[in-house]
Design a protein around this motif. Structure first.
Motif, PDB file in Angstrom:
ATOM      1  N   THR A 152      31.027  27.414  40.144  1.00 31.13           N
ATOM      2  CA  THR A 152      31.103  28.854  40.365  1.00 31.13           C
ATOM      3  C   THR A 152      31.519  29.549  39.080  1.00 31.13           C
ATOM      4  O   THR A 152      32.381  29.070  38.341  1.00 31.13           O
ATOM      5  CB  THR A 152      32.135  29.165  41.469  1.00 31.13           C
ATOM      6  N   ASP A 153      30.903  30.700  38.847  1.00 31.72           N
ATOM      7  CA  ASP A 153      31.238  31.501  37.678  1.00 31.72           C
ATOM      8  C   ASP A 153      32.669  32.029  37.826  1.00 31.72           C
ATOM      9  O   ASP A 153      32.997  32.701  38.808  1.00 31.72           O
ATOM     10  CB  ASP A 153      30.237  32.646  37.545  1.00 31.72           C
ATOM     11  N   ARG A 154      33.514  31.735  36.871  1.00 32.55           N
ATOM     12  CA  ARG A 154      34.927  32.109  36.939  1.00 32.55           C
ATOM     13  C   ARG A 154      35.113  33.623  37.023  1.00 32.55           C
ATOM     14  O   ARG A 154      36.013  34.106  37.707  1.00 32.55           O
ATOM     15  CB  ARG A 154      35.674  31.535  35.741  1.00 32.55           C
ATOM     16  N   SER A 155      34.263  34.386  36.363  1.00 29.12           N
ATOM     17  CA  SER A 155      34.429  35.850  36.366  1.00 29.12           C
ATOM     18  C   SER A 155      34.212  36.427  37.771  1.00 29.12           C
ATOM     19  O   SER A 155      34.869  37.403  38.159  1.00 29.12           O
ATOM     20  CB  SER A 155      33.473  36.507  35.366  1.00 29.12           C
ATOM     21  N   ILE A 156      33.339  35.820  38.552  1.00 30.16           N
ATOM     22  CA  ILE A 156      33.111  36.292  39.923  1.00 30.16           C
ATOM     23  C   ILE A 156      34.361  36.064  40.765  1.00 30.16           C
ATOM     24  O   ILE A 156      34.791  36.941  41.526  1.00 30.16           O
ATOM     25  CB  ILE A 156      31.891  35.586  40.547  1.00 30.16           C
ATOM     26  N   VAL A 157      34.983  34.903  40.623  1.00 31.70           N
ATOM     27  CA  VAL A 157      36.195  34.592  41.380  1.00 31.70           C
ATOM     28  C   VAL A 157      37.327  35.533  40.970  1.00 31.70           C
ATOM     29  O   VAL A 157      38.081  36.027  41.809  1.00 31.70           O
ATOM     30  CB  VAL A 157      36.593  33.111  41.195  1.00 31.70           C
ATOM     31  N   GLU A 158      37.443  35.800  39.678  1.00 31.22           N
ATOM     32  CA  GLU A 158      38.497  36.713  39.211  1.00 31.22           C
ATOM     33  C   GLU A 158      38.284  38.123  39.761  1.00 31.22           C
ATOM     34  O   GLU A 158      39.238  38.782  40.191  1.00 31.22           O
ATOM     35  CB  GLU A 158      38.535  36.724  37.679  1.00 31.22           C
ATOM     36  N   ARG A 159      37.045  38.605  39.780  1.00 28.58           N
ATOM     37  CA  ARG A 159      36.777  39.936  40.337  1.00 28.58           C
ATOM     38  C   ARG A 159      37.059  39.978  41.833  1.00 28.58           C
ATOM     39  O   ARG A 159      37.563  40.967  42.360  1.00 28.58           O
ATOM     40  CB  ARG A 159      35.332  40.349  40.058  1.00 28.58           C
ATOM     41  N   LEU A 160      36.764  38.887  42.534  1.00 34.90           N
ATOM     42  CA  LEU A 160      37.058  38.803  43.959  1.00 34.90           C
ATOM     43  C   LEU A 160      38.556  38.889  44.196  1.00 34.90           C
ATOM     44  O   LEU A 160      39.024  39.606  45.084  1.00 34.90           O
ATOM     45  CB  LEU A 160      36.494  37.512  44.539  1.00 34.90           C
TER      46      LEU A 160
END
Length: 117
Positions: free
Chosen positions: A101-109
């Motif tokens: 999973t793209d880390r930036s997507i998890v951080e934005r979530l």
């Protein structure tokens, strides 16, 4: 020390019928096998019947079936290929590993979830 129960050892070359290649290509260690019939044909060899009976309650991978049968994985591939060709088993390719999973997507979530408080 506990005694190990004695069992009949079947050499792998006997379980494979002396063949060096299975009839069906594409079996991997994590190929999922499951029984496709309610009853096996009467003419199954004992090793084939043991594999079919092992898979009757549910699916197992080739490597799990080999461990239960106490046979090498390569010999279990031969048995499974024979049963697939006979229409007694079905085989499904292993499920590929999920992509990372793209880390930036998890951080934005996480930022969005914290904003809901």
């Amino acid at each position: 020390m506990t005694a190990v129960p004695r069992r009949r050892m079947v050499p792998a070359y006997l379980a494979t019928g002396g063949r060096s290649r299975p009839g069906t290509d594409g079996f991997e260690r994590l190929t999922v096998l499951f029984a496709d019939r309610a009853e096996p044909p009467a003419e199954l060899e004992p090793e084939h019947r043991r594999l079919w009976e092992l898979l009757r309650p549910g699916a197992l991978t080739v490597v799990e079936a080999a461990a239960h049968l106490r046979l090498p994985v390569s010999a279990t591939v031969f048995l499974a290929a024979d049963l697939v060709e006979a229409g007694c088993l079905r085989a499904r390719a292993p499920i590929p590993r999920a992509q990372q999973t793209d880390r930036s997507i998890v951080e934005r979530l996480l930022v969005g979830l914290r904003a809901l408080r």
